[in-house]
Structure formats: structure tokens, C-alpha cells
Design an enzyme around this catalytic site. Sequence first.
Site, PDB file in Angstrom:
ATOM      1  N   LYS A  41       3.917   1.046   9.835  1.00 20.75           N
ATOM      2  CA  LYS A  41       4.045   2.267   9.046  1.00 20.75           C
ATOM      3  C   LYS A  41       3.410   3.458   9.759  1.00 20.75           C
ATOM      4  O   LYS A  41       3.886   4.591   9.632  1.00 20.75           O
ATOM      5  CB  LYS A  41       3.446   2.071   7.653  1.00 20.75           C
ATOM      6  CG  LYS A  41       4.392   1.353   6.704  1.00 20.75           C
ATOM      7  CD  LYS A  41       3.987   1.476   5.260  1.00 20.75           C
ATOM      8  CE  LYS A  41       2.911   0.509   4.882  1.00 20.75           C
ATOM      9  NZ  LYS A  41       2.645   0.489   3.431  1.00 20.75           N
ATOM     10  N   GLU A  71       0.867  -1.178   0.000  1.00 22.51           N
ATOM     11  CA  GLU A  71       0.000   0.000   0.000  1.00 22.51           C
ATOM     12  C   GLU A  71       0.906   1.230   0.000  1.00 22.51           C
ATOM     13  O   GLU A  71       1.803   1.337   0.846  1.00 22.51           O
ATOM     14  CB  GLU A  71      -0.906   0.020   1.234  1.00 22.51           C
ATOM     15  CG  GLU A  71      -1.862   1.202   1.220  1.00 22.51           C
ATOM     16  CD  GLU A  71      -2.742   1.299   2.458  1.00 22.51           C
ATOM     17  OE1 GLU A  71      -3.470   2.293   2.571  1.00 22.51           O
ATOM     18  OE2 GLU A  71      -2.675   0.381   3.302  1.00 22.51           O
ATOM     19  N   ARG A 114       5.181 -12.893  10.208  1.00 20.80           N
ATOM     20  CA  ARG A 114       5.954 -11.649  10.145  1.00 20.80           C
ATOM     21  C   ARG A 114       7.221 -11.815  10.985  1.00 20.80           C
ATOM     22  O   ARG A 114       7.216 -12.434  12.039  1.00 20.80           O
ATOM     23  CB  ARG A 114       5.109 -10.510  10.698  1.00 20.80           C
ATOM     24  CG  ARG A 114       5.779  -9.145  10.637  1.00 20.80           C
ATOM     25  CD  ARG A 114       5.012  -8.148  11.494  1.00 20.80           C
ATOM     26  NE  ARG A 114       3.684  -7.915  10.984  1.00 20.80           N
ATOM     27  CZ  ARG A 114       3.386  -7.018  10.052  1.00 20.80           C
ATOM     28  NH1 ARG A 114       4.344  -6.294   9.525  1.00 20.80           N
ATOM     29  NH2 ARG A 114       2.137  -6.852   9.650  1.00 20.80           N
TER      30      ARG A 114
END
Length: 559
Positions: free
Chosen positions: A272, A35, A262
Site C-alpha cells: 500500500k 487497516e 501471501r
Amino acid sequence: MEKEATPLNFIEHIIEEDLRTGYKKDQLRFRFPPEPNGYLHIGHASSICLNFGLGLKYNAPVNLRFDDTNPAKEEQEFVDAIKRDIHWLGFEWSEERYASDYFQQLYDWAVQMVNDGKAYVDSQTSEHIAEQKGTPNTPGKPSPYRDRPIEENLELLEKMKNGETKEGEHVLRAKINMESPNMLMRDPVMYRTVNRAHHRTGTDWKIFPMYDWTHGESDYIEQVSHSFCTLEFLPHRELYDWFLDQVVDQEKLRPKQREFARRNLSHTVVSKRKLAELVANGVVNGWDDPRMPTISGLRRRGYTPESIKNFAESIGVGKRENLIDVSHLEFNIREDLNKKVPRIMVVLDPVKLIIDNYPEGKTEMLDAENNPEDDNAGFRKLPFSRELLIEREDFLEEANRKFFRLTIGKEVRLKNAYIIKGESVVKDADGNITEIHCTYDPDSKSGSGSEASLRKVKGTLHWVSAAHAVPVEVRLYDRLFTEASPDTIKDRDFMEFVNPESLTIVTGYSEPSITCAKAEDKFQFQRLGYFVVDKDTSAEKIIFNRTVPLRDSWAKLAE
């Protein structure tokens, strides 16, 4: 002897099983779907290496697809940075795609779902919708708008699309099951109104699809065979498949979502949102600040693509999340740079060293090896003179037997030069040493082959000639946070753990060979660490960023 085959990871096992049970090799297609709402970080690097690595392994295309469905947070700057970082890592995508390419198709499918009675416009507030969804232990309650007539839903949806309704006034929801044990299946939102210009479509669209609706459908449009996500998307898989059920043509390949864990990195954050907070609050100087775990920040700090890819390969792909110590990343950059970069001598905290028996006014040029790990690196010339600069910590007026550097009455070698012996000091009014006086053995020149040159002494010091030293700005970067996992400590804000000593700026003095250095040139400062020339360097001032010290100083603190 045959090289032993590398064992497959669990994701490769999934692909191999699919190939065995019906998939054709030419149907394989992967994607990396960032994104564009921030810069890529070290966690993304693992995903990049996974997806593009699979593309290379199976000779399959890999799309770069921007999931650009939120104009409130996404910018062209982030798109450009993402593309730049992937190129820098050494990967090439097959096709550059955007979720916004599919806005019309996604909307058409949504209209069809309304016609099929599988979606409806809800006019409640977001707070009411959240409240009616219930909890994991209690079922949700149907919206009062759940059975709105199809014609009314279509009319309202069209008004949302045309910008004739207010932001937040209506949303489009899928009609699934308000009693599902999976909260994500309780009539999820598919579209909402956002009154912002989109970085690609401008103001053409007033409603924007949600990620869960966009993700699987985009995979299907692109005919992605395997959609690999991090573990937090495991509960989303059921919804991913339900949405695909509404649109899939049996003649086409159906994408498959699978999840991997992750990998979090210690002494930093990789959210982020939190990285953006660090930038917005001025804790760091932008997304590419060398203290940031972004790929751009790591590049500016002196990391190489090879070191990051080696790090990603070494931690592998797993099914369970864990915290990787940042020292493991630092090990990989030390290993890479040690083989590649030239050595130079730079003094960061100088004190003057005067060789009393060396001729005044004399300068001789000494040979210095550029990199002992590289036979082709050659040699450079170093000016040597009567007055030198050495590190202040390399001298003690009185020292015990375990101090192997310079002291009064003791011998050490000057790197690439001579053996010297400490004789006396000069101090200022406050008792600070301003000069160290020594004598040298003229027959002990390094590489001369003389008997004196072969004499063993326990300490070796780096130095620069005072008359030839080039002042340089040196930015000593350290870990951004004092805690290993700053954003997981209960009842504490991660900002509380910012390391106040994560950046120290000093003026150092370098040998003159450095004057030709340019941005991103990398060096080992002998006995100090690895450094890179920063992009802020100009003709008037050379600026270095410390990549890593020669050894992990934090490991000693942990002992």
C-alpha cells in the site's frame, strides 16, 4: 455419480482438528481486519475470499474490523472504499467493528499491566530503543527506564493520554525479555503519542495502541476463534499469545492466530505504501486507475467479482509465498466475460474501404449475433453501406501466403456481411494508403443460405459503416511495470520499471448500437479484446477501457 468432494486446504484442516478436539461449531467466528490507510488490492481479495468463504462453509459469522490505530495515515475515504469493494465482491459481514471501539478497554488493560509490573514508560528516543534491542545474533540491553516505579509510570502514561507530553517523548513498552531470540519479544512498544485527529474519535485520544497490542486483544473482545494472517506475521504469533496471556479469562474462548502465504501478482506491486507513491507521484490517476491492482481499479478496468473470486480459488491457500503471473488473472476474466458479454464491432486504427460495385446511397440492415456462447443473447441490426472502415493492419498491398486478411486480388469475408475482393488502393503524397477499393459478391451474404454464402474463405474482418460510425475514446491499458517483480530487484527503485506504454488513448469508431451503453457495461470488441464503459463517459463522449486483449500478447514476448 456422486460429485467428488473438494480436498480441504491446510487452514480448513486446522479448523476441522479444532472442532474434533474441543471447539464447538457455534464458537467459530472469523474476521477480515484491513487497516484503512489505502484501497484494497488483489492480495486482500484472496484474504477476503478466504475469511468470508470460511464463514459460508461453516455457517459462521465474519466481522469486518478496521484496525484504525494510526490517525496519521487513515482516512474515512479508505473506510468507505473498503466497504464498497467487499460488497461489490458479493460478501456481507456479520458486524462492522473498529479497533478504535476498544481504545478504552485496551488502555485499561495497559494500566493493569503497568500495575502488574509488566509494562513501563520509556523516555528514550526511538533511535536509542532500536539500538538497545540488539540484533538477531546479539541480545538486547535493558532500557534505563525499565525499572521505573509503578507510580511514576502511571503518572507519565496518564499525561501521555491527556496530551500533556510531546509526540515521541515517551512510549509505553511491555516488559518481556530483552534477550529473547525473537526480536519482537524484546520489550515491544504498546503505545505512542500521535498528535493527529482520528477519523472516528477525533481528538479524544492522544495516544494510540500499536498493531501487535491491538490485534489479539481485539480478536479476544470479539471472540474471534481463528485469526488468519499472512506469513510475515508468523514471528508475531509468540507476541500475540503473550499479550493474550495478560488478559484472557479462562471462561472465554481464546483466539488462535495462524498464517498463510501471501500471493504476489506479477508486473505490479501490492504494497500500500508503494501504491500510494504511484498515486502521489501522478504515475496513475488515483487509487481506482485501471492499471492499479486495487479492487476498485480492477472493477474500473472491467473485471467482474466472479473472475476475481475464481482467481482466488484457483491459486488456493498455501504455506509458501510465490509470484502468480498476471496472465492467470487475465485468463479468469476472459473465461468469465466470454460467456456473458455482447459482441460489437469497433475499429481502432481506421482506413476507408470502398466497395466499388455496391450501390451508392444504399444502406441495408444486417443481422449480427450478440454472443455465440449465449443462446438467449439474441441478435442486433448493423447498418451496411458502400463505404466502410476497417483496421489498417488488416490490409497489405502485397502479402505472403500466411497473411489471411485483405490484400489485392484476395478474398476475405466481412463479419456478418459479404465476401469482398481487394482491387486497388489510393495513396496520399507521402505514400500512405487513404482508401482501399474492393468488389463484393452480392450472393455471399452471411446467413442467406446461398451457395456463395457457404463458400469458404480464410480471413474474416470486422468493420463499421463509415456513415454510421460513432466516435469513441478508447483507453488501451497494459501492464503497469515491464518487470515481473519490480520491487524485488536489488539496488533498483521499483519506479524505474514503470511501463511507459501502460496507457495509450486512441479514437475508435463503433457500430451505432453502442449509443445506449452506460458506465460498467462490458463488451467484446470482435477480434480485439474485452472492453468496459468507463465512469468518465458522458452524453457527449463514450469512453472505453480495455480490460484484456483477446489473447495474451506478453506470452509471445516471453517466448
